[in-house]
Design a protein around this motif. Structure first.
Motif, PDB file in Angstrom:
ATOM      1  N   VAL A  27      38.309  26.807  89.037  1.00  0.00           N
ATOM      2  CA  VAL A  27      39.078  27.516  88.077  1.00  0.00           C
ATOM      3  C   VAL A  27      39.157  28.467  88.006  1.00  0.00           C
ATOM      4  N   PRO A  28      39.922  29.193  88.238  1.00  0.00           N
ATOM      5  CA  PRO A  28      39.456  30.934  87.732  1.00  0.00           C
ATOM      6  C   PRO A  28      40.366  31.108  86.422  1.00  0.00           C
ATOM      7  N   GLU A  29      39.846  32.206  85.932  1.00  0.00           N
ATOM      8  CA  GLU A  29      39.797  32.338  84.015  1.00  0.00           C
ATOM      9  C   GLU A  29      39.580  34.300  84.577  1.00  0.00           C
ATOM     10  N   LYS A  30      40.167  34.613  83.268  1.00  0.00           N
ATOM     11  CA  LYS A  30      40.976  35.765  83.144  1.00  0.00           C
ATOM     12  C   LYS A  30      40.193  36.381  82.249  1.00  0.00           C
ATOM     13  N   PHE A  31      40.352  37.291  82.462  1.00  0.00           N
ATOM     14  CA  PHE A  31      39.374  38.032  80.994  1.00  0.00           C
ATOM     15  C   PHE A  31      40.103  39.778  81.256  1.00  0.00           C
ATOM     16  N   SER A  32      41.299  39.628  80.019  1.00  0.00           N
ATOM     17  CA  SER A  32      42.280  40.418  79.790  1.00  0.00           C
ATOM     18  C   SER A  32      42.118  41.722  78.989  1.00  0.00           C
ATOM     19  N   GLY A  33      42.778  42.944  78.731  1.00  0.00           N
ATOM     20  CA  GLY A  33      42.179  43.480  77.572  1.00  0.00           C
ATOM     21  C   GLY A  33      40.910  44.205  78.005  1.00  0.00           C
ATOM     22  N   LEU A  34      40.699  44.960  79.151  1.00  0.00           N
ATOM     23  CA  LEU A  34      39.145  45.559  79.266  1.00  0.00           C
ATOM     24  C   LEU A  34      40.575  46.880  79.357  1.00  0.00           C
TER      25      LEU A  34
END
Length: 255
Positions: free
Chosen positions: A157-164
């Motif tokens: 299941v893809p997991e997204k990490f934003s605001g980098l």
């Protein structure tokens, strides 16, 4: 008839005396002034376009620009967007984002009369905003009884990490050569050092758009580009060139 020749000789000596009365410049100037074009150059990074068409795990583009400020100093910038998918031993992830680089180039090449080629050193302050997506991962397990051929499955299941984000400095060495009138081919290599970055505690920044690969034990990164650009002349300014160089150029053209 004799009076005619006498008058003619008299006029000749008068003009000769006038010519000799003018001071002779024993120290002639060794420089001349001519005008060079100043303006803006716009182009594309060909390396990213080619890589995007050949590699299935990468897409990106970069717009390059510079403005001639003085005879040898240029204000330069690059604006780009990249997306790259990487497969590591235990996980697969995708990084996508945009970046901006702003700085200067200093031309160190002494052009002949009329040439506008560059061999330059430069510097950039670069900034990138991006996000990471962890596509899948596996668990590292030293006990291979249940999974002798591979590691234990984790999640698909893809997991997204934003605001980098990341900020770095770049040292640039490059060249630009005029192929046709106002059309240039260029190439550069870049050494970057990360000043600051924002990353998620659960997943580190392993690849940064515009910077390339990030390693745990180093803040340095290496990049390059191949470009094609068009120079748009806006105005001309007078510059001084050495007359000896100009004469040597004329002799070379005659040969």
């Amino acid at each position: 008839m004799s009076r005619f020749f006498i008058n003619l000789y008299f006029l000749f000596f008068v003009f000769l005396a006038i010519g000799q009365s003018k001071p002779i410049d024993l120290n002639p100037k060794d420089t001349v002034e001519y005008k060079q074009s100043y303006g803006i150059s716009l182009g594309l990074d060909l390396s990213r376009i080619i890589t995007s068409s050949l590699a299935g795990n990468y897409s990106g583009f970069e717009i390059i620009a510079d403005y001639r400020l003085t005879q040898s100093l240029y204000i330069a910038a690059e604006l780009g967007n990249e997306e790259k998918t990487r497969q590591e031993d235990l996980f697969n992830f995708t990084t996508s984002g945009s970046y901006l680089k702003v700085g200067v180039n200093k031309n160190n090449y002494a052009n002949w009369y009329g040439e506008r080629n560059l061999i330059y050193l430069g510097g950039r302050l670069a900034f990138s905003t991006f996000e990471n997506t962890l596509n899948n991962y596996q668990y590292f397990d030293t006990n291979r009884y249940w999974n002798p051929e591979d590691f234990a499955p984790g999640s698909d299941v893809p997991e997204k990490f934003s605001g980098l984000s990341a900020t770095w400095l770049e040292a640039v060495f490059g060249t630009k050569v005029e192929l046709f009138s106002n059309i240039y081919m260029g190439a550069s290599i870049r050494l970057g050092i990360i000043l600051a970055q924002k990353e998620d505690d659960r997943f580190p920044n392993l690849w940064i758009p515009g910077f390339n690969k990030v390693t745990d034990d180093s803040r340095f990164g290496v990049g390059y580009n191949y470009s094609i650009s068009y120079f748009l002349p806006l105005y001309k300014k007078k510059n001084k060139v050495n007359k000896k160089i100009e004469q040597a150029e004329k002799e070379a053209e005659e040969l």
